[in-house]
Design an enzyme around this catalytic site. Structure first.
Site, short mmCIF file in Angstrom:
data_model
loop_
_atom_site.label_atom_id
_atom_site.label_comp_id
_atom_site.label_asym_id
_atom_site.label_seq_id
_atom_site.Cartn_x
_atom_site.Cartn_y
_atom_site.Cartn_z
N ASP A 93 0.86 -1.18 0.00
CA ASP A 93 0.00 0.00 0.00
C ASP A 93 0.90 1.24 0.00
O ASP A 93 2.13 1.13 0.02
CB ASP A 93 -0.97 -0.04 1.18
N GLN A 202 -11.63 7.42 -5.12
CA GLN A 202 -12.22 7.87 -3.85
C GLN A 202 -13.56 8.56 -4.12
O GLN A 202 -14.09 8.44 -5.21
CB GLN A 202 -11.23 8.80 -3.13
N ASP A 279 -8.17 -7.34 0.21
CA ASP A 279 -7.29 -7.55 1.35
C ASP A 279 -8.08 -7.16 2.59
O ASP A 279 -8.97 -6.31 2.51
CB ASP A 279 -6.04 -6.67 1.28
N CYS A 317 -13.36 -28.13 6.48
CA CYS A 317 -12.05 -27.52 6.20
C CYS A 317 -10.95 -28.58 6.25
O CYS A 317 -10.95 -29.44 7.12
CB CYS A 317 -11.77 -26.41 7.21
N CYS A 319 -7.63 -27.75 6.48
CA CYS A 319 -6.37 -27.14 6.95
C CYS A 319 -5.76 -27.98 8.07
O CYS A 319 -6.42 -28.83 8.68
CB CYS A 319 -6.61 -25.69 7.40
N CYS A 322 -7.66 -27.94 11.43
CA CYS A 322 -8.89 -28.74 11.47
C CYS A 322 -8.60 -30.24 11.36
O CYS A 322 -9.33 -31.05 11.90
CB CYS A 322 -9.85 -28.29 10.36
N HIS A 348 -6.23 -21.50 10.28
CA HIS A 348 -7.58 -21.90 9.87
C HIS A 348 -8.31 -20.77 9.15
O HIS A 348 -8.88 -20.97 8.07
CB HIS A 348 -8.44 -22.38 11.04
ZN LIG Z 1 -9.48 -25.27 9.13
#
Ligand SMILES: [Zn+2]
Length: 387
Positions: A93, A202, A279, A317, A319, A322, A348
């Site tokens: 940015d 803007q 983002d 999930c 990941c 998980c 996660h």
């Molecule tokens: Zn997860």
């Protein structure tokens, strides 16, 4: 076209767009979510965790990196990619948002933003040219123009004045980058010759100002366009309306980036309105506070109801968190103040966000995005487990 950066639109489904952009550090498939790596680090995450979660690009905050460790020091290390050990694309940015939100005693004048560092009180002036120079030294793949961040709510007059200044600053940023590319900027080494630059639209919540800003910003001409100054407290339907109308006024051949948004529902709704890039600190910040996003809505891991819950955070999930840990264990880690709580929760949440983007891209490619959208919104609102 800039050598090193290009955007290709690969498909459409309604207003939703499937695409990819090429950078000197690799390809990013869109719609894309960019985890926020504030100080050259996505908080609590190692780069290999980001890669495993499916991150193709991260965002770096110019304000923080400029103040500490300094853009000159990073340039001497070969640029931000080499310094932090992330070989994939990076967007930086302009630093403007943090000057407005973090810095002390800031004063905005036509030349730029004068502010005192939140770290040591030292005095700095961030000009449009300076924001370009700092990002050229950092060597990100996408640099953002400096804009003025309008507070919400703002009157139409204030919003108009601010928008016009952002357009002037955008023009100065473009001029400076063109000079740098031509080798005409003294004292600025280029770390990444293929660095692209995005302009920012803007205009607050006033659609006519947004239209003027979009016209003037595309007239300057950038490699991509961002919509800034939303997700700052305005009602959600106002935000969605501005996004839809403003996206329509941006060139269809360039990427569109909605800055600072949002919730998983915001991502899906704004993809539907033609946005390609996002983002937000929500998945990372909320993870550290124990709030987890799941395919069935949000849950707060500190809630007593999870004390003896042996199930994963999100059964859907895949990941590491998980696959490996129960809600009961994650709750214990959180309450015990263990550092791994932040790391596992962040892994996660980012996996959920990035997997959502992957599913969005898949749905657009199969032209089933609308069905996906309806189902996603239904399941996201189903869980009223925890407020
Ligand atoms: Zn997860």
């Amino acid at each position: 076209m800039l050598d090193g950066f290009s955007f290709a639109l690969l498909g459409r489904d309604g207003g939703a767009r499937l695409g990819e952009f090429r950078t000197p550090h690799g390809v990013v498939q869109t719609p894309a979510f960019m985890p926020v790596g504030t100080q050259g680090s996505v908080k609590a995450m190692r780069h290999r965790d980001l890669e495993e979660a499916g991150a193709q690009i991260v965002l770096g905050n110019t304000y923080h990196l400029y103040l500490r460790p300094g853009d000159q020091l990073i340039a001497r290390r070969g640029g931000l990619h080499r310094f932090i050990g992330w070989p994939h694309p990076i967007l930086t940015d302009s630093g403007g948002y943090q000057v407005f939100s973090l810095a002390e005693r800031r004063k905005i004048v036509e030349d730029g933003a004068e502010f005192r560092s939140h770290l040591d009180g030292s005095l700095h002036l961030l000009t449009p040219e300076g924001a370009v120079d700092i990002q050229a030294r950092l060597g990100s793949d996408i640099a953002m123009a400096l804009d003025e961040c309008l507070a919400y709510p703002a009157t139409r007059d204030v919003a108009a004045y601010s928008m016009e200044r952002s357009v002037r600053w955008g023009g100065r940023c473009r001029k400076r980058l063109i000079a740098i590319r031509a080798g005409d900027a003294v004292g600025v080494g280029i770390t990444n010759p293929g660095q692209a630059q995005f302009g920012i639209v803007q205009g607050g919540v006033f659609q006519d100002l947004r239209d003027q800003s979009a016209a003037a910003t595309t007239e300057i001409g950038f490699e991509g366009y961002a919509i800034g100054g939303l997700s700052v407290g305005e009602p959600i339907d106002v935000m969605y309306g501005i996004v839809a109308e403003t996206a329509r006024r941006l060139p269809p051949t360039e990427p569109r980036y909605l800055m600072g948004a949002g919730t998983p529902e915001d991502l899906v709704e704004c993809v539907a309105r033609g946005i390609d890039m996002f983002d937000c600190v929500l998945p990372t910040r909320n993870a550290r506070n124990g709030q987890l996003f799941t395919s069935e809505g949000r849950l707060n891991i500190k809630n007593a109801r999870y004390a003896e819950d042996d199930g994963p955070v999100d059964p859907a999930c895949r990941c590491y968190t998980c696959r490996t840990h129960s809600r009961a264990y994650l709750r214990h880690l959180y309450l015990a103040g263990e550092m791994t709580a932040g790391a596992l929760n962040t892994l996660h949440n980012l996996s959920f966000y990035l997997d959502t983007m992957r599913r969005i891209r898949e749905a657009i490619s199969f032209r089933t995005f609308d069905k996906f959208r309806q189902e996603f919104l239904r399941s996201a609102s189903r869980l009223s487990l925890d407020s």
